[in-house]
Design an enzyme around this catalytic site. Structure first.
Site, short mmCIF file in Angstrom:
data_model
loop_
_atom_site.label_atom_id
_atom_site.label_comp_id
_atom_site.label_asym_id
_atom_site.label_seq_id
_atom_site.Cartn_x
_atom_site.Cartn_y
_atom_site.Cartn_z
CG ASP A 126 -9.59 -0.65 4.77
OD1 ASP A 126 -9.28 -0.93 3.59
OD2 ASP A 126 -8.89 -0.96 5.75
CD GLN A 156 -3.16 -4.64 6.55
OE1 GLN A 156 -3.10 -3.68 5.77
NE2 GLN A 156 -3.78 -5.74 6.25
CE LYS A 182 -3.70 -2.58 2.17
NZ LYS A 182 -4.31 -3.08 3.40
#
Ligand code: NAP
Length: 288
Positions: free
Chosen positions: A119, A96, A52
């Site tokens: 997200d 994460q 990412k």
């Protein structure tokens, strides 16, 4: 032989568009910025976060790479998220997953401002998605729908069978596939499904998101179906320097011979997940 869906190439086009949008914003003095928080050192998570960060740099965006020790308390993480929510230079916040067991993932996800929830995991984002209202869509399911559209795979009237009902893939994907602009009929299978092959054999579109290497065999697939393999499984392989090889949830070699379309692992869904994340970040930065 199936048409191979080149997720890497399709994702590259999405990322080109993101780069142009980023450039326009930067000219106006706005530099899109994603804060990426990693707690602990789970090897798969480290590799996802690194991917990412690379994608952010390639798009010309800022990445705040925040790596915290596994012993970080929930209160410390929540305080950090509150500070990032209040920081106008940060457009997106990504934590994460998975988090260490002493931290509640629900409380952490709930703490992220929905405006920065790139997200698409916050309950407000999930609610907006289900209701068809504007908001951030979760990256993997959104990337899968993008792949189907890009490959002109007929979804209207198609029977889509999803293996897996996780909050990040199976459930949101079912919701996106029944939207009117996609118009598929959806069946979702899970460990409570006595014999999922009864359903997969009827699938025009089969999406496997279970996390079990090679679970889906050729006998479970309708000839000509589109097979989307979400699974990313590390299978031990002593011939590799890393000691493992990445495998999907489907038996690729056998299914490639009978399917109409198939995604490889790696190089199928994975690159789309990152591309959709980058798109959400630039969108967050574009939103006044
Ligand atoms: P997850 O949270 O572990 O969920 C797995 C789902 O599969 C669960 O709903 C489970 O059912 C179901 N399942 C497991 N074994 C099954 C079986 N034998 N028969 C039927 N259903 C079964 O996993 P996830 O987070 O959705 O991820 C799934 C896979 O996709 C993993 O390999 C992950 O690494 C990969 N992934 C890839 C990307 C990408 O960008 N490429 C993104 C996300 C995830 P129950 O609910 O009944 O337990």
């Amino acid at each position: 032989m199936a048409i191979i869906i080149d997720g890497k190439a399709i994702a590259a086009k999405v990322r080109d568009d993101v780069r142009l949008r980023t450039q326009k914003l930067t000219e106006r003095g706005i530099r899109p910025c994603l804060a990426v928080i990693l707690v602990g050192e789970n090897p798969a998570s480290v590799s996802y976060v690194t991917g990412k960060e690379k994608a952010l740099a390639e798009a010309g965006m800022d990445g705040r790479d925040i790596r915290l020790p596994a012993a970080t308390s929930e209160a410390e993480l929540l305080a950090l998220i509150a500070a990032l929510n209040a920081d106008s230079a940060v457009h997106g916040i990504l934590v994460q997953l998975p988090l260490p067991p002493h931290i509640s993932e629900d409380r952490v996800i709930n703490a992220i401002s929905p405006e920065k929830d790139v997200d698409g995991f916050h309950p407000v984002s999930v609610g907006n998605m289900v209701l068809g209202r504007p908001g951030f869509l979760p990256c993997t399911p959104n990337g899968i729908v993008y792949l189907l559209k890009e490959m002109q795979i007929k979804t209207a009237g198609a029977h889509a069978v999803i293996l897996g009902r996780s909050n990040i893939v199976g459930k949101p994907l079912a919701s996106l596939l029944i939207r009117r602009d996609v118009n598929a009929t959806v069946t979702v299978c899970h460990t409570g499904t006595p014999d999922f092959s009864l359903y997969t054999k009827q699938a025009d579109i089969l999406i496997a998101a279970v996390g079990k290497p090679g679970l889906v065999t050729a006998g479970m697939v309708k000839p000509g179906a589109a097979v989307i393999d979400v699974g990313v499984n590390r299978v031990p392989d002593s011939s590799r320097k890393s000691g493992f090889v990445l495998r999907g949830d489907v038996d690729y070699d056998a299914i490639e011979k009978i399917a109409g379309w198939i995604t490889p692992v790696p190089g199928g869904v994975g690159p789309m997940t990152i591309a959709m994340l980058m798109r959400n970040v630039v969108e967050a930065a574009e939103t006044p």
